[in-house]
Motif scaffolding. Structure first.
Motif, PDB file in Angstrom:
ATOM      1  N   LEU A 181       0.859  -1.203   0.086  1.00  0.00           N
ATOM      2  CA  LEU A 181      -0.091   0.021   0.118  1.00  0.00           C
ATOM      3  C   LEU A 181       0.961   1.317   0.010  1.00  0.00           C
ATOM      4  O   LEU A 181       0.552   2.118  -0.586  1.00  0.00           O
ATOM      5  CB  LEU A 181      -0.939   0.026   1.014  1.00  0.00           C
ATOM      6  CG  LEU A 181      -1.885   1.242   1.354  1.00  0.00           C
ATOM      7  CD1 LEU A 181      -2.849   1.329   0.155  1.00  0.00           C
ATOM      8  CD2 LEU A 181      -2.754   1.117   2.606  1.00  0.00           C
ATOM      9  N   GLU A 182       2.048   1.176   0.721  1.00  0.00           N
ATOM     10  CA  GLU A 182       2.922   2.494   0.782  1.00  0.00           C
ATOM     11  C   GLU A 182       3.361   2.890  -0.544  1.00  0.00           C
ATOM     12  O   GLU A 182       3.528   4.048  -0.977  1.00  0.00           O
ATOM     13  CB  GLU A 182       3.954   2.022   1.736  1.00  0.00           C
ATOM     14  CG  GLU A 182       3.646   2.134   3.295  1.00  0.00           C
ATOM     15  CD  GLU A 182       3.069   0.550   3.512  1.00  0.00           C
ATOM     16  OE1 GLU A 182       2.983  -0.277   2.538  1.00  0.00           O
ATOM     17  OE2 GLU A 182       2.179   0.741   4.676  1.00  0.00           O
ATOM     18  N   VAL A 203       0.581   4.509  -2.564  1.00  0.00           N
ATOM     19  CA  VAL A 203       0.361   5.677  -1.934  1.00  0.00           C
ATOM     20  C   VAL A 203       1.296   6.815  -2.557  1.00  0.00           C
ATOM     21  O   VAL A 203       1.290   7.893  -2.933  1.00  0.00           O
ATOM     22  CB  VAL A 203      -0.012   5.818  -0.359  1.00  0.00           C
ATOM     23  CG1 VAL A 203       0.181   7.144   0.057  1.00  0.00           C
ATOM     24  CG2 VAL A 203      -1.071   5.023   0.114  1.00  0.00           C
ATOM     25  N   PRO A 211       1.014   6.254  -7.499  1.00  0.00           N
ATOM     26  CA  PRO A 211      -0.143   5.389  -7.975  1.00  0.00           C
ATOM     27  C   PRO A 211       0.036   5.043  -9.428  1.00  0.00           C
ATOM     28  O   PRO A 211      -0.982   4.271 -10.141  1.00  0.00           O
ATOM     29  CB  PRO A 211      -1.411   6.179  -7.606  1.00  0.00           C
ATOM     30  CG  PRO A 211      -1.130   7.487  -7.524  1.00  0.00           C
ATOM     31  CD  PRO A 211       0.162   7.652  -7.074  1.00  0.00           C
ATOM     32  N   ASP A 257      -4.218  11.136  -7.820  1.00  0.00           N
ATOM     33  CA  ASP A 257      -3.610  10.820  -6.625  1.00  0.00           C
ATOM     34  C   ASP A 257      -4.553  10.883  -5.374  1.00  0.00           C
ATOM     35  O   ASP A 257      -3.813  10.468  -4.449  1.00  0.00           O
ATOM     36  CB  ASP A 257      -2.486  12.083  -6.473  1.00  0.00           C
ATOM     37  CG  ASP A 257      -1.492  12.320  -7.608  1.00  0.00           C
ATOM     38  OD1 ASP A 257      -1.228  11.059  -8.183  1.00  0.00           O
ATOM     39  OD2 ASP A 257      -1.100  13.453  -7.810  1.00  0.00           O
ATOM     40  N   ASP A 258      -5.586  11.269  -5.344  1.00  0.00           N
ATOM     41  CA  ASP A 258      -6.439  10.973  -4.151  1.00  0.00           C
ATOM     42  C   ASP A 258      -7.265   9.629  -4.365  1.00  0.00           C
ATOM     43  O   ASP A 258      -7.829   9.457  -3.222  1.00  0.00           O
ATOM     44  CB  ASP A 258      -7.479  11.920  -4.108  1.00  0.00           C
ATOM     45  CG  ASP A 258      -8.442  12.102  -5.452  1.00  0.00           C
ATOM     46  OD1 ASP A 258      -8.277  11.281  -6.336  1.00  0.00           O
ATOM     47  OD2 ASP A 258      -9.509  12.958  -5.520  1.00  0.00           O
ATOM     48  N   PRO A 274      -5.830   6.486  -3.670  1.00  0.00           N
ATOM     49  CA  PRO A 274      -5.283   5.933  -2.553  1.00  0.00           C
ATOM     50  C   PRO A 274      -5.713   6.270  -1.255  1.00  0.00           C
ATOM     51  O   PRO A 274      -6.017   5.469  -0.381  1.00  0.00           O
ATOM     52  CB  PRO A 274      -3.640   5.980  -2.569  1.00  0.00           C
ATOM     53  CG  PRO A 274      -3.406   6.316  -4.077  1.00  0.00           C
ATOM     54  CD  PRO A 274      -4.594   6.931  -4.356  1.00  0.00           C
ATOM     55  N   GLN A 275      -5.543   7.615  -1.160  1.00  0.00           N
ATOM     56  CA  GLN A 275      -6.435   8.615   0.107  1.00  0.00           C
ATOM     57  C   GLN A 275      -7.678   8.121   0.277  1.00  0.00           C
ATOM     58  O   GLN A 275      -8.184   7.770   1.322  1.00  0.00           O
ATOM     59  CB  GLN A 275      -6.158   9.776  -0.079  1.00  0.00           C
ATOM     60  CG  GLN A 275      -4.591  10.312  -0.090  1.00  0.00           C
ATOM     61  CD  GLN A 275      -3.743   9.646   0.633  1.00  0.00           C
ATOM     62  OE1 GLN A 275      -4.253   9.500   2.048  1.00  0.00           O
ATOM     63  NE2 GLN A 275      -2.559   9.511   0.534  1.00  0.00           N
ATOM     64  N   ILE A 292      -7.741   4.504   1.653  1.00  0.00           N
ATOM     65  CA  ILE A 292      -7.475   4.484   3.124  1.00  0.00           C
ATOM     66  C   ILE A 292      -8.517   5.039   4.022  1.00  0.00           C
ATOM     67  O   ILE A 292      -8.716   4.518   5.139  1.00  0.00           O
ATOM     68  CB  ILE A 292      -6.035   5.257   3.397  1.00  0.00           C
ATOM     69  CG1 ILE A 292      -4.915   4.587   2.507  1.00  0.00           C
ATOM     70  CG2 ILE A 292      -5.690   5.378   4.789  1.00  0.00           C
ATOM     71  CD1 ILE A 292      -3.609   5.317   2.432  1.00  0.00           C
TER      72      ILE A 292
END
Length: 268
Positions: free
Chosen positions: A177-178, A181, A184, A220-221, A223-224, A227
């Motif tokens: 996951l890192e 993030v 991506p 880019d949002d 992954p956020q 989470i």
């Protein structure tokens, strides 16, 4: 009939199911001449020729070429025919393998599009997946590249050299996951969604996030958002992240309508 005991070309065509035009062509190349020609130059055939017509029909349906048929027209032995039929059988088996592979690719593409339609309007959701097979590539070397394409080209070239069918859809895998993030758009590896591959994902519950974007332009949002959903629903995530385009150039001409699904396993 103009000749007693003979059949006109139209009558012979109906009996043998060989089109009239093909009978004329067979006559012209010397493969299957008419037994008689009338004063009007019409072709006539004997009943005995039905046997030979059956042989030609069978061989043509087996994929035996006209060149081979011309060679077999006057001389045939069991040994010769065994060789001819075994050669044709091998060619048909190879075609069947290719057709089955084509059907498999079409099936994968169809399933992805169906999943894409089900995901319309969704941002994040939990789905139950069966284990999926795929063919995983080597670790990507992105170096200082600003796009994934150099690594993708290396992956595709290596696959071709290894004899892998590159017509299957391609996905991207992030080792954890890192990594997802952090960037991506830069997968750790690429993989083919080949259901006959030796690599296999784990079945069970997966957290899935969606975004519409062109290749290498994932929001880019994404992954956020995934989470945040996991924290809100107290979900523990583990393992690699799989990126798969459910909708792409196969289903739409609009790059902005491509639909990417990112998925990561939920600890159960």
């Amino acid at each position: 009939m103009a000749f007693k005991g003979l059949l006109s070309i139209s009558e012979f065509s109906k009996l043998t199911d060989i089109p009239r035009s093909k009978l004329i062509y067979y006559d012209e190349i010397g493969l299957f001449p008419a037994v008689e020609r009338g004063e009007n130059n019409y072709r006539y055939y004997s009943l005995n020729q039905i046997i030979i017509a059956g042989f030609i029909n069978d061989m043509a349906s087996f994929g035996i070429s006209l060149k081979e048929l011309l060679a077999l027209k006057d001389i045939r032995t069991p040994e010769m025919m065994i060789g001819v039929l075994e050669k044709a059988s091998k060619e048909h088996r190879e075609k069947i393998i290719k057709l089955r592979e084509t059907l498999s690719i079409m099936g994968v593409m169809t399933d992805l599009m169906k999943e894409g339609l089900k995901a319309e309007g969704k941002d994040v959701e939990v789905l139950e997946f069966e284990p999926h097979n795929y063919i995983m590539g080597s670790e990507n070397v992105h170096q200082e590249a600003s796009t994934f394409y150099p690594a993708w080209l290396t992956f595709m070239n290596s696959a071709q050299k290894a004899g892998v069918n590159i017509k299957y859809p391609v996905g991207g895998l992030f080792n954890d996951l890192e990594r997802f993030v952090a960037n991506p758009n830069m997968p750790s590896r690429f993989y083919f969604l080949n259901p006959h591959g030796r690599d296999q994902s784990v079945g069970g519950k997966w957290l899935c996030g969606y975004v519409r974007s062109f290749y290498g332009q994932a929001a880019d949002d994404l992954p956020q958002n995934m989470i945040a959903y996991a924290k809100e629903h107290k979900l523990e995530l583990t393992g690699p992240v799989f990126n798969t385009f459910l909708l792409d150039e196969i289903s739409t001409i609009d790059h902005d309508q491509y639909l990417l699904r990112a998925s990561i396993k939920i600890v159960e």
